[in-house]
Structure formats: C-alpha cells, structure tokens
Design an enzyme around this catalytic site. Structure first.
Site, PDB file in Angstrom:
ATOM      1  N   GLU B  50     -39.327  16.761 -39.258  1.00  0.00           N
ATOM      2  CA  GLU B  50     -39.066  15.521 -39.980  1.00  0.00           C
ATOM      3  C   GLU B  50     -37.985  14.651 -39.332  1.00  0.00           C
ATOM      4  O   GLU B  50     -37.824  13.495 -39.700  1.00  0.00           O
ATOM      5  CB  GLU B  50     -38.712  15.806 -41.445  1.00  0.00           C
ATOM      6  CG  GLU B  50     -37.408  16.533 -41.630  1.00  0.00           C
ATOM      7  CD  GLU B  50     -37.199  16.996 -43.069  1.00  0.00           C
ATOM      8  OE1 GLU B  50     -38.117  16.910 -43.875  1.00  0.00           O
ATOM      9  OE2 GLU B  50     -36.088  17.444 -43.356  1.00  0.00           O
ATOM     10  N   SER B  51     -37.281  15.198 -38.368  1.00  0.00           N
ATOM     11  CA  SER B  51     -36.304  14.398 -37.633  1.00  0.00           C
ATOM     12  C   SER B  51     -36.982  13.329 -36.792  1.00  0.00           C
ATOM     13  O   SER B  51     -36.303  12.487 -36.207  1.00  0.00           O
ATOM     14  CB  SER B  51     -35.476  15.305 -36.729  1.00  0.00           C
ATOM     15  OG  SER B  51     -36.330  16.023 -35.860  1.00  0.00           O
TER      16      SER B  51
END
Lengths: 265, 247
Positions: B50-51
């Site tokens: 999700e980064s």
C-alpha cells in the site's frame, strides 16, 4: 517563494498553539526532526493529522503536544503498538486525546480534495464497517448520474503541512523521489508549509519519477540532514529498523519515555 | 524435517497464491507468505504494497510496507492516493491478503479496538489502514491469522473490514464488488465459507492437529467438513525457502 531558514526558525514561523498540523511521509521521508522541534518549542493543543502516526506522533503525543488526532493507522510498523498513543487513548496521559479515525483510502482522498480546492472527495469506501458510526466525517452520497450510493469525506486543509524531502535548490524548489505517499497533496492542501530537506543544492537535476514542488507552493525550507531518521531518505539513508524495534522499549512506560523526552528538550 | 505451526500456516498461505496473481500484501504473515510463494511455485506473483510499490521483488523480508528495497525493485512506484483510487478501487487486484486481531464466523475483521466501548476501549489497536477497502475491492480476500479463542470470537467488537457481514447476501447489499474472504488460513488448518450461508467451515486440519483443538480454539460453535482434509505437510523445498527468507 520559499524562505530557506533554520529548522527552529521555520517551526516557530509556521506552528502555533491550537493549529491543525499534518506531518506526512508514508514510511519514507517522515519529518521526524521537525516533530521533535515542535516538542522543543512546547506547542500545545495541536490537532495532529497523519495517515500513519508512527514514532513521530508517538513522541509528540507523549510530550503532550496534541489535543486531537486524525489518522488511519496508528502502529509501529513491523513492530507492534504505539505505547504513548495507547496510553493517551486508554488513560488520557499526559493529556486526553480525542480521535477522528479513517481508512487510508479516506485520508488520502481527504488530502486530494484539500489540494484540489474541493469541499469533499468521493470514494468507494467504509462500506459495511463500523467506522461511519463513530466518525462524523464519513457520510453517504448519491451519485447524481447513476443513483449509486457512495461515500463522501470532507477535504483536509491543515493550517500547517510539513514533509521531509531529498533536495531543494536555493530558490526553494523541492524535489523528492521513491515512495512519495501524500507529500504533494499535503503541501498543496495546507495553508502554511514547511519542507525539511537532506541537502540544498545549486541546481535540481532531472530525475525520472521524481516529483518537483515549485518554491512558490512552499513557505519555508530548512536543511536538516538525517531529518527523517529513523525513517529514511532514498539515496541518502536506509530505514533504521533497529531503532523502530528499540522505540518499543523506550516508549513502553512513562519513565523511560520521560528520560528520552528530557534528552530531546 | 520438523516444522512449527507458524511455518505450516505460512506455507499453506503461500500455496494459496497462484502464479501471476496480483496480490495486495500487508506486512507480517501475509508478506512472508507472499514472498515465499514468489520464491517457490509463483515467481511471477505481483506483490503490491500500500506504500505505492507495484510489482516489488524484495530479496529479503521487509520490516515495513515502505522499506527501500520495495521501491528499488518495483515495476512502478505510485503515490498513495493513486494506489487506492486507480489500482485498488476499480478491482485491478486479484487477492487481498489480510491479518486480524479478531475474526468472526462470517470472516468480519476487527483491527480497531477490543472492548464494547469504542471511546473507552480495553485495548486500542492500530486501526484500519488500507484494510476496509482491500477487503471491499480485491476480487478475493485471504485471511491469515492464528486460531485461538481470543481471536476467533462469536461477534467482533468492531467491524473494521467487512467479510460476509451477517451472511449470504450482505456483501451485495453493500454494493461491494469483490467476493470477500474465500479462505482463512490458520496455524491449525484452513476455514472456507459455506457456499450457501457463507459461514466459515473448518475444511482442512494441518498434520497432527486434532479436530478438538480446532473446536476449542474457536469462540463459536464451529462447523466442520465431514471429514476435514489433512493439509500436505511442508516440503523440504518450502521449508528451506521459508527459513532462508527469514535469515
């Protein structure tokens, strides 16, 4: 045009008691040194905004800077809990902490709306969860074209946005690369902004995939080498995973945290 | 070779990831399992963190979702708004891989608070992160979590991420596009939702695990397949790949 100045002057110029302040950086380029300067200047009653209030906000919450936290994930990434955050929520120590809780998708879209000059953002989010019941800033909205019910979240426009970046030039144009999180959005959404950088250079080189924020979108730039530690600045430093583990012990009880805090002040 | 229950769980989770799958990975057990799959039967597995790192190929296990090795090895690195809006929300990701602090019989997940009172929680947990939208928008969800009566509860204290709600038609009622949890992989075995009721059923037990153990570790009246399948034990290849990942 951004003013290039020292960290203490920049923080004194932009952060006031009672402000809504967002320090961003999604696991990378986190402005930790700026957070500690806010602690040193003993700011109070801040509404702190951040998607992932990790070590930097654990420190500020434990130091008593915050009245409220707006967030989506509060943990020590890869390690466990944030003990100062938990102590504040569960026991009101050192001061009670109000919370406004979202998901990452919601927070990211709130910054996008803020940067876009819109009052709210629309997403497919929060459906079937208990978050809307406890968070006033999540509401259903009906699409005027299809009739589909979606979710609206209001714009975030902090008084102050603070991020860390790799480089600025002498005109205050800022460049960052790697994992860029919501850096661009928070600077553009905030009324005042401060960017700490690893290095001020004569000329920014063209770098594929990098983002440049023109100096006229930023109020203050301060050169703070290592200012993201224990997070990192790609091209300058590596993430200090050992420190994230060590923070678990430092922050676990009020006494050991107090010793750490005395060292900062 | 001997193995631990956690190793069996990680191996079982890795096996559930088919070659070429686009997989949204959280840190911890999901990341370990996904990286094991990439080292064994699914080298072309697409790891999405999700980064904003899409197609990351780490050579060591990252401690966080934003370790430098993920950005350095990714096919693409995008900002967080783009990750959620362009990549997750429209349903481009096949599998969402989640953990849980509490999970109930319909695969609803709590990672927010323990206790009845949200404002005065017994234990404050980290919260939602990307999970609610991962659970909503990925084509399917796999949960990896240790099975014990503290975690497998008869009703979660807070629904952070929707599984199958209260049963069969609940996801459709919320207009969710993904199918929700298709498998819950634990240190004792595997649970899958009943095709009709969506209630989690213990369909597999890992070698050496008794049915009583699974029943005792579950805080509701556990439905069990008759008979439950015994999972294949970890192979030498799987175990050595897993252990070298952790070095």
């Amino acid at each position: 045009m951004a003013t290039i100045t020292t960290l203490s002057e920049a923080v004194a110029a932009v952060v006031r008691d009672g402000d809504t302040v967002a320090l961003e950086g999604f696991t990378h380029l986190i402005p930790v040194a700026a957070g500690q300067e806010i602690i040193r200047q003993r700011r109070r009653d801040l509404t702190l905004v951040r998607m992932t209030p990790d070590i930097v906000y654990d420190q500020m919450i434990g130091a008593g800077c915050a009245r409220k936290l707006i967030f989506s994930w509060a943990g020590n990434p890869g390690v466990g809990s944030l003990h100062r955050f938990r102590d504040a929520v569960q026991h009101g120590w050192p001061v009670p902490l109000e919370i406004e809780e979202h998901s990452h998708a919601g927070m990211a879209n709130r910054y996008v709306a803020g940067a876009s000059g819109l009052p709210f953002a629309v997403l497919r989010g929060y459906a079937g969860t208990d978050l809307p019941e406890h968070t006033d800033t999540v509401k259903p909205i009906t699409c005027p074209f299809t009739g589909e019910v979606l979710t609206a979240v209001p714009a975030l426009n902090p008084d102050v946005g603070i991020v860390h970046a790799q480089q600025a030039d002498r005109n205050g144009n800022v460049q960052f690369w790697g994992i860029t999180g919501v850096h661009k959005e928070v600077v553009l959404a905030s009324r005042r902004s401060l960017v700490t950088v690893e290095e001020v250079v004569d000329t920014l080189s063209v770098r594929p995939g990098a983002t440049v924020l023109p100096g006229w979108t930023i109020d203050h730039v301060a050169e703070v080498p290592g200012g993201a530690h224990p997070s990192y600045a790609m091209g300058y430093s590596d993430r200090d995973n050992a420190y994230y583990r060590a923070w678990d012990g430092i922050s676990r009880d009020r006494a050991s945290f107090g010793e750490w805090l005395a060292g900062v002040r | 070779m001997n193995w631990t229950a956690d190793e069996m769980m990680t191996v079982a989770a890795a096996r559930a990831l088919h070659p070429g799958t686009r997989c949204f990975v959280g840190i911890g057990l999901p990341s370990t399992a996904a990286n094991l799959a990439r080292r064994t039967h699914a080298p072309d597995l697409v790891l999405v963190y999700e980064s904003g790192t899409i197609g990351a190929k780490p050579d060591r296990l990252p401690l966080s979702i934003g370790d430098g090795v993920l950005a350095e090895t990714a096919d693409a690195v995008v900002g967080v708004p783009e990750m959620f809006n362009y990549w997750l929300q429209p349903g481009r990701i096949d599998i969402g891989f989640l953990g849980a602090a509490q999970i109930d019989r319909f695969g609803n997940i709590n990672t927010t608070v323990i206790g009845d009172d949200y404002r005065e929680p017994k234990v404050r947990l980290p919260g939602a992160g990307g999970a609610p939208e991962i659970a909503a928008s990925c084509s399917e969800v796999i949960v990896i979590v240790r099975q014990n009566s503290r975690t497998f509860v008869d009703g979660v204290d807070f629904v952070t991420s929707l599984g199958h709600g209260h049963g069969a038609s609940d996801r459709a009622r919320h207009n969710l596009r993904g199918a929700g949890p298709v498998m819950v992989i634990t240190d004792l075995g595997i649970l899958t939702p009943d095709p009709e009721t969506r209630e989690l059923t213990q369909t597999h037990l890992h070698p050496g695990v008794s049915l009583d153990q699974a029943v005792d570790a579950t805080g509701w009246n556990l439905r069990v397949a008759d008979p439950p399948v015994v999972t294949d034990p970890p192979s030498g290849t799987e175990l050595s790949a897993l252990r070298s990942l952790k070095e």
